[in-house]
Design a protein around this motif. Structure first.
Motif, PDB file in Angstrom:
ATOM      1  N   LYS A   1      36.620  40.318  55.588  1.00 33.64           N
ATOM      2  CA  LYS A   1      37.670  41.116  54.944  1.00 33.64           C
ATOM      3  C   LYS A   1      39.024  41.371  55.844  1.00 33.64           C
ATOM      4  CE  LYS A   1      34.603  44.345  52.322  1.00 33.64           C
ATOM      5  NZ  LYS A   1      34.136  46.029  52.092  1.00 33.64           N
ATOM      6  N   ILE A   2      39.061  41.696  56.887  1.00 34.39           N
ATOM      7  CA  ILE A   2      40.112  42.013  58.110  1.00 34.39           C
ATOM      8  C   ILE A   2      40.596  39.983  57.527  1.00 34.39           C
ATOM      9  CG2 ILE A   2      40.327  41.271  60.318  1.00 34.39           C
ATOM     10  CD1 ILE A   2      37.730  43.080  60.504  1.00 34.39           C
ATOM     11  N   GLY A   3      40.346  39.507  57.655  1.00 35.91           N
ATOM     12  CA  GLY A   3      40.738  38.011  57.475  1.00 35.91           C
ATOM     13  C   GLY A   3      41.896  38.017  55.825  1.00 35.91           C
TER      14      GLY A   3
ATOM     15  N   ILE B   1      46.618  37.837  40.865  1.00 36.75           N
ATOM     16  CA  ILE B   1      45.313  37.496  39.472  1.00 36.75           C
ATOM     17  C   ILE B   1      44.305  37.359  39.607  1.00 36.75           C
ATOM     18  CG2 ILE B   1      45.721  35.915  37.974  1.00 36.75           C
ATOM     19  CD1 ILE B   1      48.841  35.906  38.303  1.00 36.75           C
ATOM     20  N   ALA B   2      43.622  36.472  40.192  1.00 39.03           N
ATOM     21  CA  ALA B   2      41.937  36.324  40.359  1.00 39.03           C
ATOM     22  C   ALA B   2      41.653  37.342  40.753  1.00 39.03           C
ATOM     23  CB  ALA B   2      42.013  35.356  42.087  1.00 39.03           C
ATOM     24  N   HIS B   3      42.504  38.266  42.079  1.00 39.94           N
ATOM     25  CA  HIS B   3      41.287  40.185  41.758  1.00 39.94           C
ATOM     26  C   HIS B   3      41.329  40.616  40.724  1.00 39.94           C
ATOM     27  CE1 HIS B   3      41.228  39.235  46.830  1.00 39.94           C
ATOM     28  NE2 HIS B   3      41.193  38.062  46.220  1.00 39.94           N
ATOM     29  N   ALA B   4      42.518  40.658  40.122  1.00 40.39           N
ATOM     30  CA  ALA B   4      42.252  41.893  39.171  1.00 40.39           C
ATOM     31  C   ALA B   4      41.352  40.983  37.976  1.00 40.39           C
ATOM     32  CB  ALA B   4      43.784  41.857  38.283  1.00 40.39           C
ATOM     33  N   GLY B   5      41.329  39.582  38.031  1.00 39.00           N
ATOM     34  CA  GLY B   5      40.376  38.853  36.879  1.00 39.00           C
ATOM     35  C   GLY B   5      38.996  39.680  36.996  1.00 39.00           C
TER      36      GLY B   5
ATOM     37  N   ASN C   1      36.048  51.387  44.069  1.00 37.98           N
ATOM     38  CA  ASN C   1      35.730  50.565  44.298  1.00 37.98           C
ATOM     39  C   ASN C   1      36.956  49.502  43.841  1.00 37.98           C
ATOM     40  OD1 ASN C   1      32.979  50.251  45.182  1.00 37.98           O
ATOM     41  ND2 ASN C   1      32.714  51.552  43.857  1.00 37.98           N
ATOM     42  N   LEU C   2      37.718  50.006  43.042  1.00 39.68           N
ATOM     43  CA  LEU C   2      38.610  48.933  41.921  1.00 39.68           C
ATOM     44  C   LEU C   2      39.507  48.653  43.283  1.00 39.68           C
ATOM     45  CD1 LEU C   2      39.776  50.474  38.736  1.00 39.68           C
ATOM     46  CD2 LEU C   2      38.556  48.340  39.232  1.00 39.68           C
ATOM     47  N   LEU C   3      40.135  49.582  44.178  1.00 39.90           N
ATOM     48  CA  LEU C   3      40.981  48.992  45.290  1.00 39.90           C
ATOM     49  C   LEU C   3      40.094  48.316  45.982  1.00 39.90           C
ATOM     50  CD1 LEU C   3      43.701  50.160  46.611  1.00 39.90           C
ATOM     51  CD2 LEU C   3      41.759  51.389  48.050  1.00 39.90           C
ATOM     52  N   GLN C   4      39.492  48.598  46.643  1.00 40.43           N
ATOM     53  CA  GLN C   4      38.860  47.455  47.622  1.00 40.43           C
ATOM     54  C   GLN C   4      38.788  46.424  46.425  1.00 40.43           C
ATOM     55  OE1 GLN C   4      35.710  48.927  50.568  1.00 40.43           O
ATOM     56  NE2 GLN C   4      36.224  50.320  49.810  1.00 40.43           N
ATOM     57  N   THR C   5      38.134  46.112  45.749  1.00 40.41           N
ATOM     58  CA  THR C   5      38.350  44.619  45.193  1.00 40.41           C
ATOM     59  C   THR C   5      39.348  43.815  44.802  1.00 40.41           C
ATOM     60  OG1 THR C   5      36.271  45.883  43.824  1.00 40.41           O
ATOM     61  CG2 THR C   5      36.605  43.810  42.983  1.00 40.41           C
ATOM     62  N   MET C   6      40.282  44.524  44.923  1.00 41.84           N
ATOM     63  CA  MET C   6      41.752  44.129  44.552  1.00 41.84           C
ATOM     64  C   MET C   6      42.558  43.858  45.926  1.00 41.84           C
ATOM     65  SD  MET C   6      43.022  43.327  41.380  1.00 41.84           S
ATOM     66  CE  MET C   6      44.879  43.739  41.868  1.00 41.84           C
ATOM     67  N   LEU C   7      41.676  44.366  47.299  1.00 37.45           N
ATOM     68  CA  LEU C   7      41.973  43.853  48.629  1.00 37.45           C
ATOM     69  C   LEU C   7      40.982  42.778  48.769  1.00 37.45           C
ATOM     70  CD1 LEU C   7      42.584  47.266  49.934  1.00 37.45           C
ATOM     71  CD2 LEU C   7      44.601  45.494  49.991  1.00 37.45           C
ATOM     72  N   PHE C   8      39.538  43.058  48.770  1.00 37.23           N
ATOM     73  CA  PHE C   8      39.100  42.057  49.427  1.00 37.23           C
ATOM     74  C   PHE C   8      38.114  41.403  48.205  1.00 37.23           C
ATOM     75  CE2 PHE C   8      39.307  45.897  51.931  1.00 37.23           C
ATOM     76  CZ  PHE C   8      39.927  45.401  52.611  1.00 37.23           C
TER      77      PHE C   8
END
Length: 87
Positions: free
Chosen positions: A5-7, A38-42, A61-68
């Motif tokens: 996640k840090i990476g 685009i990948a993380h939004a998908g 959870n959406l925010l973390q999915t968009m980031l990680f």
């Protein structure tokens, strides 16, 4: 926070910096930023049901999915290979 996640967060920051600092790799950084977005939004759309059911609420959870991306989904158990599952 895991090293993966840090990476990923560092990668996001470097790609975002490409919009503000002009270097020979700025074009690559900008392109990678859009690919990540685009990948993380998908992923967020595909796993929306799992994100709604996961502890912590939909917004975080959406925010973390968009980031990680998959690293967060793995941590909440939406995809195989992680989470708190015990055999």
């Amino acid at each position: 926070m895991s090293a993966l996640k840090i990476g990923t967060l560092v990668l996001w920051l470097l790609c975002a910096a490409a919009f503000f600092v002009e270097t020979s790799l700025s074009g690559t950084g900008r392109a990678l930023f859009w690919v990540l977005l685009i990948a993380h939004a998908g992923e967020s759309l595909f796993f929306l049901g799992k994100l709604q059911e996961a502890p912590g609420g939909l917004g975080p959870n959406l925010l973390q999915t968009m980031l990680f991306g998959m690293f967060h989904l793995r941590d909440i158990g939406a995809v195989g290979g992680g989470g708190d599952s015990q055999a």
